[in-house]
Design an enzyme around this catalytic site. Structure first.
Site, PDB file in Angstrom:
ATOM      1  N   ASP A 171       0.838  -1.194   0.000  1.00 32.63           N
ATOM      2  CA  ASP A 171       0.000   0.000   0.000  1.00 32.63           C
ATOM      3  C   ASP A 171       0.874   1.245   0.000  1.00 32.63           C
ATOM      4  O   ASP A 171       1.808   1.359   0.801  1.00 32.63           O
ATOM      5  CB  ASP A 171      -0.906   0.020   1.240  1.00 32.63           C
ATOM      6  CG  ASP A 171      -1.711   1.310   1.313  1.00 32.63           C
ATOM      7  OD1 ASP A 171      -2.668   1.449   0.524  1.00 32.63           O
ATOM      8  OD2 ASP A 171      -1.359   2.185   2.124  1.00 32.63           O
ATOM      9  N   TYR A 187       2.940  10.303   0.002  1.00 30.91           N
ATOM     10  CA  TYR A 187       4.109   9.840   0.744  1.00 30.91           C
ATOM     11  C   TYR A 187       5.401  10.282   0.059  1.00 30.91           C
ATOM     12  O   TYR A 187       5.906   9.634  -0.854  1.00 30.91           O
ATOM     13  CB  TYR A 187       4.098   8.319   0.895  1.00 30.91           C
ATOM     14  CG  TYR A 187       2.861   7.763   1.561  1.00 30.91           C
ATOM     15  CD1 TYR A 187       2.108   8.530   2.454  1.00 30.91           C
ATOM     16  CD2 TYR A 187       2.445   6.461   1.314  1.00 30.91           C
ATOM     17  CE1 TYR A 187       0.977   8.014   3.073  1.00 30.91           C
ATOM     18  CE2 TYR A 187       1.319   5.933   1.935  1.00 30.91           C
ATOM     19  CZ  TYR A 187       0.578   6.724   2.804  1.00 30.91           C
ATOM     20  OH  TYR A 187      -0.542   6.201   3.414  1.00 30.91           O
ATOM     21  N   LYS A 205      -3.589   5.738  -3.501  1.00 26.79           N
ATOM     22  CA  LYS A 205      -4.635   6.655  -3.042  1.00 26.79           C
ATOM     23  C   LYS A 205      -4.781   7.830  -4.003  1.00 26.79           C
ATOM     24  O   LYS A 205      -3.876   8.129  -4.787  1.00 26.79           O
ATOM     25  CB  LYS A 205      -4.307   7.143  -1.631  1.00 26.79           C
ATOM     26  CG  LYS A 205      -4.105   5.972  -0.654  1.00 26.79           C
ATOM     27  CD  LYS A 205      -3.681   6.434   0.720  1.00 26.79           C
ATOM     28  CE  LYS A 205      -3.456   5.244   1.636  1.00 26.79           C
ATOM     29  NZ  LYS A 205      -2.193   4.529   1.307  1.00 26.79           N
TER      30      LYS A 205
END
Length: 336
Positions: A46, A51, A77
């Site tokens: 994930d 990030y 995401k």
């Protein structure tokens, strides 16, 4: 499709630390950690554009590029579009300021519209060097990033990202979608909608040994009734349950550190590692599909897998319950 039919195993790899969360991680160390995860059988990864402003996806994409695409499950995401232009100075990240200050300096646009969602997915596919995603989470439409404006961001996502992801799932382009958040309220609102219906959610830091009572009040019963699965992110509460000093992505308070010391003392009394207690507690709820701890050292992968398989005596859980350190409503790995 139910998350339990998509995600392999009970533990995945949370790639937030690959975005240089809290500190700079050398590229070779990041790749060695991913190699350790792969070699020890982890097949769910994930990540997110957020990030490190794309750094986590780039590093993960580099590692997975030579692996058969059907041999692993990948989630990322939407909610941030990473631009080519760079910016200096501190970013406005709500309560998470400074978390990725060592990441890339690319400018990020925070947007959950249909157009931004489609662009975010296209960009993620390029960074991840793959032709498809398995699960897509709508990222951070919550109070910790947006304060009083969070409902406005939620509505933007409801009319934008939710509809795009629902369509992509129905067309078979992705297998599932949901929310990836650090707060329970956005999930509660989403589960209460007639449409579109999420397949599950990634809840970070809200169903841990250290912090779980609020989630048990509303969101987990709602998810169970809806048949929505949960991936538990941050099962070590930003690291404080695994020897770190952060809680909620910030330096832990004296009160939190004191509670952790109490938990560790009880674990030591029963010969239990605190990491094992943390992982197995989060997995005990019937809604939980998997946990995704992060790591930046190869040795941590072995520690996590050992914790997952450690035998914990029922007496530990019984005393944990009796001491009031866990909620009476929390399912425990063994009958207390």
């Amino acid at each position: 499709m139910p998350l339990k039919d998509i995600i392999p195993g009970r533990i995945g790899y949370g790639a937030a630390p690959l975005g240089n969360m809290f500190r700079a991680v050398p590229d070779d160390q990041a790749q060695a950690t991913l190699q350790a995860a792969w070699d020890q059988g982890i097949r769910y990864y994930d990540t997110a554009p957020f990030y490190g402003a794309g750094l986590s996806e780039l590093r993960l994409g580099e590692f997975l590029a030579d692996r058969p695409r059907d041999s692993y499950v990948l989630s990322t995401k939407v909610g941030r579009v990473i631009l080519d232009e760079t910016e200096e100075g501190a970013r406005d990240l709500g309560e998470k300021g400074g978390v990725f200050e060592n990441g890339l300096r690319n400018k990020m646009v925070h947007e959950w519209t249909a157009e931004a969602t489609e662009r975010s997915i296209e960009d993620s596919l390029k960074r991840l060097r793959t032709d498809r995603l398995d699960v897509v989470w709508v990222h951070d439409i919550a109070q910790d990033f947006h304060g009083d404006l969070w409902l406005q961001k939620f509505e933007e996502a409801r009319t934008g990202a939710f509809r795009v992801l629902g369509r992509l799932r129905d067309e078979g382009v992705i297998k599932a979608w949901g929310l990836g958040v650090n707060k329970t309220e956005p999930i509660e609102l989403t589960l209460a909608l007639d449409e579109p219906r999420p397949d599950g959610f990634l809840l970070a830091g809200r169903y841990t040994l250290l912090d779980h009572e609020h989630a048990l009040e509303r969101v987990l019963p709602m998810a169970q009734e809806a048949g929505a699965g949960m991936v538990v992110g941050g099962p070590y509460s930003s690291g404080v349950l695994a020897g770190g000093k952060h809680f909620e992505y910030q330096p832990a308070s004296k009160e939190i550190l004191a509670k952790v010391d109490t938990l560790k003392a009880l674990a030591d009394k029963h010969g239990v590692s605190i990491k094992a207690a943390a992982l197995q507690f989060s997995l005990a709820h019937p809604v939980t599909t998997a946990v995704v701890p992060g790591a930046t050292k190869p040795s941590r992968i072995g520690e996590d897998l050992a914790a997952l398989n450690e035998t914990i005596p029922a007496a530990f859980w019984a005393e944990l319950r009796a001491s009031g350190l866990v909620s009476d409503k929390a399912p425990l790995p063994q009958s207390a």
